[in-house]
Design an enzyme around this catalytic site. Structure first.
Site, PDB file in Angstrom:
ATOM      1  N   GLU A   1       0.892  -1.181   0.000  1.00  0.00           N
ATOM      2  CA  GLU A   1       0.000   0.000   0.000  1.00  0.00           C
ATOM      3  C   GLU A   1       0.915   1.212   0.000  1.00  0.00           C
ATOM      4  O   GLU A   1       1.514   1.547   1.020  1.00  0.00           O
ATOM      5  CB  GLU A   1      -0.900  -0.006   1.243  1.00  0.00           C
ATOM      6  CG  GLU A   1      -1.859  -1.178   1.319  1.00  0.00           C
ATOM      7  CD  GLU A   1      -2.912  -1.174   0.238  1.00  0.00           C
ATOM      8  OE1 GLU A   1      -3.078  -0.137  -0.442  1.00  0.00           O
ATOM      9  OE2 GLU A   1      -3.564  -2.210   0.051  1.00  0.00           O
TER      10      GLU A   1
ATOM     11  N   CYS B   1      -2.424   8.821   2.680  1.00  0.00           N
ATOM     12  CA  CYS B   1      -2.079   8.348   1.335  1.00  0.00           C
ATOM     13  C   CYS B   1      -3.141   8.766   0.340  1.00  0.00           C
ATOM     14  O   CYS B   1      -2.870   8.952  -0.834  1.00  0.00           O
ATOM     15  CB  CYS B   1      -1.928   6.840   1.348  1.00  0.00           C
ATOM     16  SG  CYS B   1      -3.288   6.028   2.178  1.00  0.00           S
TER      17      CYS B   1
HETATM   18  P1  NDP Z   1       8.412   4.474   4.667  1.00  0.00           P
HETATM   19  O1  NDP Z   1       8.420   3.713   3.399  1.00  0.00           O
HETATM   20  O2  NDP Z   1       9.559   5.318   4.999  1.00  0.00           O
HETATM   21  O3  NDP Z   1       8.212   3.491   5.904  1.00  0.00           O
HETATM   22  C1  NDP Z   1       7.138   2.599   6.018  1.00  0.00           C
HETATM   23  C2  NDP Z   1       7.461   1.506   7.018  1.00  0.00           C
HETATM   24  O4  NDP Z   1       8.539   0.719   6.529  1.00  0.00           O
HETATM   25  C3  NDP Z   1       7.940   2.042   8.376  1.00  0.00           C
HETATM   26  O5  NDP Z   1       7.488   1.189   9.397  1.00  0.00           O
HETATM   27  C4  NDP Z   1       9.445   1.962   8.231  1.00  0.00           C
HETATM   28  O6  NDP Z   1      10.096   1.914   9.456  1.00  0.00           O
HETATM   29  C5  NDP Z   1       9.584   0.660   7.479  1.00  0.00           C
HETATM   30  N1  NDP Z   1      10.834   0.506   6.752  1.00  0.00           N
HETATM   31  C6  NDP Z   1      11.723   1.440   6.341  1.00  0.00           C
HETATM   32  N2  NDP Z   1      12.739   0.870   5.650  1.00  0.00           N
HETATM   33  C7  NDP Z   1      12.485  -0.452   5.604  1.00  0.00           C
HETATM   34  C8  NDP Z   1      13.124  -1.587   5.012  1.00  0.00           C
HETATM   35  N3  NDP Z   1      14.249  -1.465   4.310  1.00  0.00           N
HETATM   36  N4  NDP Z   1      12.573  -2.803   5.161  1.00  0.00           N
HETATM   37  C9  NDP Z   1      11.423  -2.958   5.843  1.00  0.00           C
HETATM   38  N5  NDP Z   1      10.757  -1.930   6.442  1.00  0.00           N
HETATM   39  C10 NDP Z   1      11.276  -0.710   6.305  1.00  0.00           C
HETATM   40  O7  NDP Z   1       7.072   5.309   4.609  1.00  0.00           O
HETATM   41  P2  NDP Z   1       6.551   6.393   5.636  1.00  0.00           P
HETATM   42  O8  NDP Z   1       6.487   5.783   6.991  1.00  0.00           O
HETATM   43  O9  NDP Z   1       7.292   7.661   5.460  1.00  0.00           O
HETATM   44  O10 NDP Z   1       5.045   6.553   5.146  1.00  0.00           O
HETATM   45  C11 NDP Z   1       4.624   7.470   4.214  1.00  0.00           C
HETATM   46  C12 NDP Z   1       4.209   6.775   2.940  1.00  0.00           C
HETATM   47  O11 NDP Z   1       3.221   5.788   3.206  1.00  0.00           O
HETATM   48  C13 NDP Z   1       3.572   7.723   1.964  1.00  0.00           C
HETATM   49  O12 NDP Z   1       4.112   7.514   0.689  1.00  0.00           O
HETATM   50  C14 NDP Z   1       2.108   7.327   1.986  1.00  0.00           C
HETATM   51  O13 NDP Z   1       1.411   7.647   0.818  1.00  0.00           O
HETATM   52  C15 NDP Z   1       2.194   5.857   2.233  1.00  0.00           C
HETATM   53  N6  NDP Z   1       0.934   5.348   2.755  1.00  0.00           N
HETATM   54  C16 NDP Z   1       0.165   4.561   1.943  1.00  0.00           C
HETATM   55  C17 NDP Z   1      -1.063   4.102   2.380  1.00  0.00           C
HETATM   56  C18 NDP Z   1      -1.917   3.239   1.509  1.00  0.00           C
HETATM   57  O14 NDP Z   1      -2.862   2.683   2.032  1.00  0.00           O
HETATM   58  N7  NDP Z   1      -1.655   3.119   0.217  1.00  0.00           N
HETATM   59  C19 NDP Z   1      -1.590   4.459   3.701  1.00  0.00           C
HETATM   60  C20 NDP Z   1      -0.688   5.267   4.473  1.00  0.00           C
HETATM   61  C21 NDP Z   1       0.528   5.704   4.000  1.00  0.00           C
HETATM   62  P3  NDP Z   1      10.581   3.277  10.133  1.00  0.00           P
HETATM   63  O15 NDP Z   1       9.441   4.250  10.090  1.00  0.00           O
HETATM   64  O16 NDP Z   1      10.891   2.867  11.493  1.00  0.00           O
HETATM   65  O17 NDP Z   1      11.750   3.760   9.316  1.00  0.00           O
END
Ligand code: NDP
Length: 524
Positions: A244, A278
């Site tokens: 997502e 999102c």
């Molecule tokens: P990120 O991609 O930075 O992080 C998402 C999650 O992945 C966090 O828990 C993060 O941990 C974790 N993460 C980071 N690096 C890795 C890795 N290499 N392997 C596994 N997990 C990892 O996104 P954001 O948290 O900044 O979220 C914002 C984004 O999410 C926006 O683009 C938004 O549009 C999208 N989004 C989409 C939704 C949908 O339903 N389509 C709903 C809500 C948001 P940590 O934060 O601890 O770094």
């Protein structure tokens, strides 16, 4: 009882801050790869029992978890608001209430939705065969959510996964670990079997370790960049992934729309959760004939919004969740300015507030070739462009690498549906905006770079099970014509299969019966 990991790297910690005040909320351990793998092992053991439970037992657990949430709605809402910056009202209306609804829906309906499904198998049915699909759980589901809906997204996915018979490991975002731990506590208080729901705290590395630990499915919510990394890492173990990802969701307003309603919707769609949804309205296209009047309505409404601490009940716009995100929003607004767009209100960090507050911002004179109209901003900005025809606005809306949601505003519902179906997005609403993630019965997911797979709805539940085909021969008295040994009679029969049986017609197949009988006699 669910559990929180015993960490082997307790000296490495993550600090969680209140983005509205900068105050430290607390510290949590950074899970090591070893402890994540150990959690996975324990989850597998928990799964081996849970998969055998009845839907009734699963339903009781989820309903008890709901009771725990209901007993402390305000406390949970305050925690969400403190850790993410969002207004208290949104913590309840956009996280707690929808997830409670989703939980009751899947608790009550998963059994029906996942019930065995009889298949129509055509002429094989006449030969005494029957087929059905039963849905088996997957095993351990790894959930990696973003920080923007830290309660409802992982909890909703966990509740669905548990109803389907899976165990769950959640790695909350490093920005919202305490909300993640709260989910673990809720399941623990609901009497969840040991290790069935585990929370592993940590930064991105802990998420990567969870992917490497080879769960049976990964439900990921986050950015496109991380989504690609996770898909690549998951491929090593052939782990399937639901992604997502981001959005650049358009709102299309025709001149014949109820403009007052559309303006209210645009404000909420663009600014709720400080624009960090999102499915936020990231671009608005207004029909040129009413553009000036409508844009003024947006500006007037924006100026009336109160920005402040999310924990105050009259706050409409809270703090953003991170400095990094705020800087990105500021950069996009600067780019709009440089490219010739007009910032009509807002357009800067709020000088009266100390925390991560960016003023709600309305921008006009935008064009799709501006970078900030293509990349996800994820902040409280509402860029407004114009259009003259239906074809033009469809192509503007589709001119994006993303395709999560879109909305179309018009009193002409025929036109609304027509335009909706021409827009490339996973969910398109007519005279509504943003909120369908809150309807657990409807599927959620994106086209194009907005994701792969679905959460919620029947489609989302199907991501959490594997279909198993059970085939039965009720007439197991004769050998099959296609079995060995082969012979000239056999080959002649197969020619008949190709010519008559494969038509699907009973009448045609009847012509094959003498040859078939010859073959069966040969085999007996
Ligand atoms: P990120 O991609 O930075 O992080 C998402 C999650 O992945 C966090 O828990 C993060 O941990 C974790 N993460 C980071 N690096 C890795 C890795 N290499 N392997 C596994 N997990 C990892 O996104 P954001 O948290 O900044 O979220 C914002 C984004 O999410 C926006 O683009 C938004 O549009 C999208 N989004 C989409 C939704 C949908 O339903 N389509 C709903 C809500 C948001 P940590 O934060 O601890 O770094």
């Amino acid at each position: 009882m669910s559990s929180v990991l015993p960490f082997s790297t307790e000296n490495e910690q993550i600090v969680s801050y209140n983005p509205a005040t900068g105050e430290e909320i607390g510290r949590v351990p950074q899970a090591s790869g070893e402890s994540v793998r150990a959690a996975m092992e324990r989850s597998r053991a928990a799964y081996s029992h849970w998969r055998q439970t009845s839907f009734d037992e699963r339903r009781r657990l989820i309903m008890r978890a709901r009771d725990v949430i209901l007993s402390e709605v305000d406390e949970i809402a305050r925690l969400i608001s403190k850790e993410s910056g969002k207004p208290l009202g949104e913590a309840i209306s956009m996280e707690i209430a929808p997830v409670l609804d989703l939980m009751q829906y899947f608790a009550r309906n998963a059994e029906k939705l996942l019930g065995p499904r009889k298949l129509k198998i055509g002429l094989y049915g006449l030969l005494g065969r029957s087929s059905k699909i039963v849905y088996q759980p997957l095993g351990v589901v790894g959930i990696i959510p973003a920080w923007n809906y830290p309660f409802s997204i992982p909890l909703g996915e966990a509740a669905m996964a548990l109803m389907a018979g899976n165990a769950v490991v959640i790695k909350p975002s490093e920005l919202t670990p305490f909300v993640g731990l709260k989910i673990g506590e809720i399941f623990e208080r609901a009497g969840t079997p040991k290790d069935l729901v585990q929370i592993v705290t940590g930064a991105g590395e802990a998420g990567a370790a969870l992917v490497d630990a080879a769960p049976d499915k990964i439900m990921f919510t986050g950015s496109v960049a991380t989504g690609k990394k996770i898909a690549a890492a998951a491929a090593k173990n052939l782990t399937s992934v639901v992604l997502e990802l981001g959005g650049k969701d358009p709102m299309v307003v025709f001149a014949d729309a109820n403009l007052h309603l559309a303006a209210d919707a645009a404000i909420w769609g663009a600014f709720c959760n400080a624009g960090q949804s999102c499915s936020s309205v990231e671009r608005l296209y207004i029909e040129e004939s009413v553009a000036e009047k409508f844009t003024q309505m947006l500006v007037d409404r924006t100026k009336r919004l109160k920005q402040g601490l999310g924990t105050a009940e009259d706050t409409s716009i809270g703090a953003m969740s991170s400095e990094r995100q705020l800087k990105l929003v500021d950069e996009h607004v600067e780019e709009f300015r440089r490219d010739g767009a007009k910032v009509l209100t807002g357009g800067k960090r709020n000088p009266k507030l100390d925390g991560l507050f960016y003023e709600p911002t309305v921008i006009s004179n935008v064009r799709n070739d501006m970078r900030a109209m293509q990349e996800e901003t994820f902040g409280p900005t509402l860029p407004v462009g114009t259009f003259q025809s239906e074809d033009e606005v469809v192509s503007l809306a589709n001119d994006s690498e993303f395709g999560l949601t879109a909305s179309v505003w018009t009193k002409d519902l025929k036109k609304g549906k027509r335009v909706a179906e021409r827009i490339e997005a996973g969910s398109v609403t007519v005279n509504e905006v943003l909120y369908t993630h809150g309807i657990g019965q409807t599927p959620w997911g994106g086209f194009k770079n907005s994701g792969r797979g679905r959460t919620h709805g029947l489609e989302g539940l199907m991501e959490l099970v594997q279909p198993q085909h059970i085939h039965i021969n009720r007439l197991a008295i004769l050998p099959n014509a296609w079995w060995m040994p082969y012979s000239p009679t056999a080959v002649e029969t197969y020619r008949g299969f190709a010519k008559y049986f494969a038509t699907g017609s009973v009448v045609q197949t009847a012509r094959l019966l003498p040859q078939l009988w010859k073959r069966i006699k040969e085999l007996r």
